[in-house]
Design a protein around this motif. Structure first.
Motif, mmCIF file in Angstrom:
data_model
loop_
_atom_site.group_PDB
_atom_site.id
_atom_site.type_symbol
_atom_site.label_atom_id
_atom_site.label_comp_id
_atom_site.label_asym_id
_atom_site.label_seq_id
_atom_site.Cartn_x
_atom_site.Cartn_y
_atom_site.Cartn_z
ATOM 1 N N TYR A 1 5.311 16.359 -25.666
ATOM 2 C CA TYR A 1 5.843 15.770 -24.438
ATOM 3 C C TYR A 1 6.734 14.585 -24.780
ATOM 4 O O TYR A 1 6.664 14.024 -25.875
ATOM 5 C CB TYR A 1 4.700 15.341 -23.510
ATOM 6 C CG TYR A 1 3.684 14.436 -24.157
ATOM 7 C CD1 TYR A 1 3.923 13.065 -24.307
ATOM 8 C CD2 TYR A 1 2.477 14.939 -24.631
ATOM 9 C CE1 TYR A 1 3.010 12.230 -24.909
ATOM 10 C CE2 TYR A 1 1.549 14.112 -25.236
ATOM 11 C CZ TYR A 1 1.820 12.756 -25.360
ATOM 12 O OH TYR A 1 0.908 11.936 -25.969
ATOM 13 N N ASP B 1 5.859 23.805 -24.873
ATOM 14 C CA ASP B 1 4.783 24.498 -25.577
ATOM 15 C C ASP B 1 5.367 25.160 -26.821
ATOM 16 O O ASP B 1 6.216 26.047 -26.724
ATOM 17 C CB ASP B 1 4.136 25.563 -24.684
ATOM 18 C CG ASP B 1 3.189 24.966 -23.666
ATOM 19 O OD1 ASP B 1 2.694 23.855 -23.902
ATOM 20 O OD2 ASP B 1 2.958 25.612 -22.624
ATOM 21 N N ALA C 1 0.507 17.682 -19.951
ATOM 22 C CA ALA C 1 0.754 16.875 -21.148
ATOM 23 C C ALA C 1 -0.504 16.162 -21.602
ATOM 24 O O ALA C 1 -0.676 15.893 -22.797
ATOM 25 C CB ALA C 1 1.856 15.853 -20.877
ATOM 26 N N LEU D 1 7.852 18.460 -21.029
ATOM 27 C CA LEU D 1 7.005 18.903 -22.138
ATOM 28 C C LEU D 1 7.465 20.272 -22.600
ATOM 29 O O LEU D 1 8.217 20.963 -21.906
ATOM 30 C CB LEU D 1 5.533 18.927 -21.739
ATOM 31 C CG LEU D 1 5.076 19.835 -20.593
ATOM 32 C CD1 LEU D 1 4.838 21.269 -21.079
ATOM 33 C CD2 LEU D 1 3.794 19.312 -19.967
ATOM 34 N N ASP E 1 -0.985 15.873 -30.250
ATOM 35 C CA ASP E 1 0.123 15.346 -29.465
ATOM 36 C C ASP E 1 1.218 14.815 -30.386
ATOM 37 O O ASP E 1 1.115 14.925 -31.617
ATOM 38 C CB ASP E 1 -0.389 14.264 -28.514
ATOM 39 C CG ASP E 1 -0.945 13.048 -29.244
ATOM 40 O OD1 ASP E 1 -0.768 12.936 -30.470
ATOM 41 O OD2 ASP E 1 -1.552 12.193 -28.582
ATOM 42 N N LYS F 1 -4.282 26.735 -24.835
ATOM 43 C CA LYS F 1 -4.561 25.593 -25.708
ATOM 44 C C LYS F 1 -4.909 26.023 -27.125
ATOM 45 O O LYS F 1 -4.891 25.195 -28.050
ATOM 46 C CB LYS F 1 -5.709 24.755 -25.128
ATOM 47 C CG LYS F 1 -5.347 24.010 -23.860
ATOM 48 C CD LYS F 1 -6.500 23.146 -23.388
ATOM 49 C CE LYS F 1 -6.142 22.366 -22.140
ATOM 50 N NZ LYS F 1 -7.276 21.509 -21.688
ATOM 51 N N ASP G 1 4.789 11.043 -20.946
ATOM 52 C CA ASP G 1 5.367 12.395 -20.915
ATOM 53 C C ASP G 1 6.839 12.388 -20.519
ATOM 54 O O ASP G 1 7.567 13.324 -20.822
ATOM 55 C CB ASP G 1 4.565 13.298 -19.978
ATOM 56 C CG ASP G 1 4.586 12.814 -18.537
ATOM 57 O OD1 ASP G 1 5.621 12.991 -17.877
ATOM 58 O OD2 ASP G 1 3.571 12.269 -18.081
ATOM 59 N N THR H 1 1.334 21.385 -27.540
ATOM 60 C CA THR H 1 2.167 20.865 -26.465
ATOM 61 C C THR H 1 2.747 19.518 -26.858
ATOM 62 O O THR H 1 2.000 18.588 -27.162
ATOM 63 C CB THR H 1 1.364 20.728 -25.160
ATOM 64 O OG1 THR H 1 0.891 22.022 -24.764
ATOM 65 C CG2 THR H 1 2.225 20.154 -24.044
#
Length: 253
Positions: A15, A83, A71, A81, A144, A8, A77, A13
């Motif tokens: 999605y 990364d 997600a 998803l 997001d 993280k 989502d 990330t």
């Protein structure tokens, strides 16, 4: 004071089928992996798989539940998803580890849950050359697709610093010798007149709830943006823009 970096603190990330495809199509971004829920397919999924193959990005399958957990958004989502590597994102504890290279001026987001505000602040602060924007994992809108869209993609490249909560960040900053300044409509001194010193942290609190108690107790000074025309205050993203470019002006533009 170094940390063990978690995923993280390395990736943003994204999605949803369109955001994932857009990330794969942007050659300026490095996509670490794509995860697709088991049992889903169709033209859009095939297009994502082909785009990933073209860039040699690994594609993994996981349960639909696992995709929703990763997600962090079970409604949008769409079973997929990705990364994306955020090159300038790192843990706050690592940024503060060496005083010689620690950031000079940082923003701390405390309780900002509106993605549009977080995204616009990331874009503005990056444009003004702010050394770091502290985006806690808890209590603040996550990085997001909504935040990414509001930042016009700058969220992937912004100097984001991560920690668990704003309270944790305030404690670490105080221990590292950073005075904390809060932007508030009732602040006693104008941001255009205050002396910030060589290192400082500026806290942007929620418009509805203000500063959290953990952060509020550590504030060294409360500053205001002078208002005219009967206007009481600015939106937090607008206030952040005024602050960031005042700091840029002081550095010589």
């Amino acid at each position: 004071m170094t940390s063990t970096t978690s995923p993280k603190d390395r990736f943003v990330t994204v999605y949803g089928r369109k955001p994932v495809l857009e990330a794969l199509s942007d050659l300026d971004l490095r996509v670490d992996k794509v995860i697709i829920a088991e049992g889903i397919g169709g033209p859009a999924i095939n297009e994502i798989k082909e785009a990933a193959a073209d860039r040699a990005v690994k594609v993994q399958r996981a349960s639909a539940h696992r995709v929703k957990v990763l997600a962090g958004n079970g409604r949008h989502d769409q079973g997929v998803l990705a990364d994306v590597v955020a090159r300038k994102m790192r843990p706050l504890v690592d940024a503060l580890d060496d005083p010689a290279t620690a950031p000079r001026q940082v923003l701390l987001l405390d309780g900002l849950t509106t993605p549009a505000n977080v995204g616009m602040i990331l874009r503005t602060a990056t444009a003004a050359g702010i050394d770091g924007i502290i985006v806690p994992h808890r209590g603040v809108a996550g990085l997001d697709p909504l935040v990414i869209k509001a930042s016009a993609g700058v969220a992937f490249h912004a100097p984001v610093l991560r920690c668990t909560t704003a309270g944790d960040a305030a404690e670490m900053l105080t221990d590292a010798g950073y005075p904390l300044y809060a932007l508030e409509a009732t602040g006693a001194e104008s941001i255009f007149e205050a002396d910030f010193g060589s290192r400082a942290a500026f806290v942007l609190g929620s418009e509805t709830a203000g500063l959290s108690e953990e952060v509020g107790t550590r504030i060294a000074q409360r500053l205001a943006i002078p208002m005219r025309g009967g206007v009481e205050s600015l939106n937090v993203a607008s206030a952040a823009a005024v602050l960031c470019f005042e700091l840029l002006r002081r550095r010589g533009g």
